[in-house]
Design an enzyme around this catalytic site. Structure first.
Site, PDB file in Angstrom:
ATOM      1  N   MET A 124       0.843  -1.198   0.000  1.00  0.00           N
ATOM      2  CA  MET A 124       0.000   0.000   0.000  1.00  0.00           C
ATOM      3  C   MET A 124       0.881   1.251   0.000  1.00  0.00           C
ATOM      4  SD  MET A 124      -2.773  -1.312   2.839  1.00  0.00           S
ATOM      5  CE  MET A 124      -1.492  -1.461   4.094  1.00  0.00           C
ATOM      6  N   ASP A 125       1.214   1.724  -1.182  1.00  0.00           N
ATOM      7  CA  ASP A 125       2.151   2.848  -1.310  1.00  0.00           C
ATOM      8  C   ASP A 125       1.411   4.105  -1.763  1.00  0.00           C
ATOM      9  OD1 ASP A 125       4.539   4.135  -1.206  1.00  0.00           O
ATOM     10  OD2 ASP A 125       5.449   3.119  -2.922  1.00  0.00           O
ATOM     11  N   GLY A 126       1.871   5.250  -1.313  1.00  0.00           N
ATOM     12  CA  GLY A 126       1.331   6.515  -1.792  1.00  0.00           C
ATOM     13  C   GLY A 126       0.524   7.306  -0.783  1.00  0.00           C
TER      14      GLY A 126
END
Length: 302
Positions: A39-41
């Site tokens: 889960m990036d960003g």
């Protein structure tokens, strides 16, 4: 009040007729058994919205709870998310504390969700690195949901794959040494020891692949069919390196807080299109691990 709002908003989505129709169409094709997500960003989302950095994690948590519902309804059996890496302890103290606060708040929320759907919650990682105020409730939640098998939700926290492999090797060696000591004790009492004080057990003395995998943090789940990473990154960041050799890698430019149902639908459709190829790769990997890969070739005539 905020927790009650989030819970009501999440659980009310179960009656969405349109979403159920979309998932019914998807289920005509093969459905992935296990989806893993990096889960990036979250921080970039907060920056683009001119919010505090921590607000990005709040929205990302809500997106995760929606994804939990979507995967459960779709028929996915395992959902694994990379929530907090061991390396993340090196980040700014206030950022680390924000994530820990979200973990503390998520455990009671997951406890209430479990009452509505029979899912198993598992925390994978070196949990001894967490504070007791998180570790103990997490262990209680794992214990209380251990008998649920319809859907397994794994949260990787204080995790990286290097530590996972090291842990598995250590535990395998410790178990094998204990077994050898036990055999020696039985042999000594029965006068079966050899000249060097050993009892040779053949292959039983060796550490095998199944011994390692049994002690992995992710030993409760099959290898992922799909690994999703958001925010346009292509790195695995030391996540499930052991388990993803035959997984479909999906990198989306969407920031995690914006990840929604249509992104999931696109990823699953892509998986269905490539399912025959990945199915063959997984079968070959299993055959190789079982030693039957080379035996499938005809004998040489030379």
């Amino acid at each position: 009040m905020e927790k009650e709002f989030i819970e009501r908003k999440i659980l009310s989505g179960w009656i969405s007729f349109f979403r159920k129709c979309v998932f019914r169409v998807l289920r005509v094709g093969p459905i992935p058994s296990h989806i893993a997500i990096i889960m990036d960003g979250n921080r970039r989302y907060a920056k683009t919205k001119k919010l505090d950095e921590g607000a990005g994690y709040d929205v990302g948590t809500l997106a995760l709870l929606y994804m939990l519902v979507y995967c459960y309804e779709l028929g996915v059996k395992h959902l694994t998310v990379y929530a907090f890496s061991i390396d993340n302890f090196k980040r700014k103290p206030e950022e680390v504390e924000k994530i820990m606060d979200l973990l503390r708040g998520s455990i009671p929320l997951l406890t209430r969700i479990v009452k509505c759907c029979p899912l198993r919650v598992h925390f994978a990682g070196n949990l001894q690195l967490l504070g007791a105020d998180i570790r103990i409730p997490a262990e209680r939640l794992m214990e209380s949901t251990a008998d649920n098998s319809k859907f397994v939700f794994t949260i990787c926290v204080a995790y990286n794959c290097t530590d996972e492999i090291l842990h598995a090797v250590r535990e395998s060696c410790r178990e094998k040494c204990d077994h050898i000591q036990e055999i020696r004790g039985i042999g000594a009492s029965n006068g079966l020891l050899g000249k060097n004080g050993d009892i040779h057990q053949g292959d039983q003395d060796l550490i095998k692949l199944e011994d390692i995998e049994k002690h992995m943090y992710m030993g409760i789940a099959p290898d992922p069919d799909i690994l999703i990473r958001t925010a346009g990154e292509y790195r695995l960041s030391n996540f499930l390196l052991w388990q993803t050799s035959c997984s479909q890698l999906s990198s989306l430019f969407t920031l995690w807080p914006k990840f929604g149902i249509w992104h999931l639908v696109w990823v699953v459709l892509h998986f269905q299109r490539n399912h025959p190829y990945f199915g063959k790769k997984k079968k070959a990997a299993v055959d190789l691990a079982n030693g039957s890969y080379f035996s499938s070739f005809p004998p040489s005539k030379s």
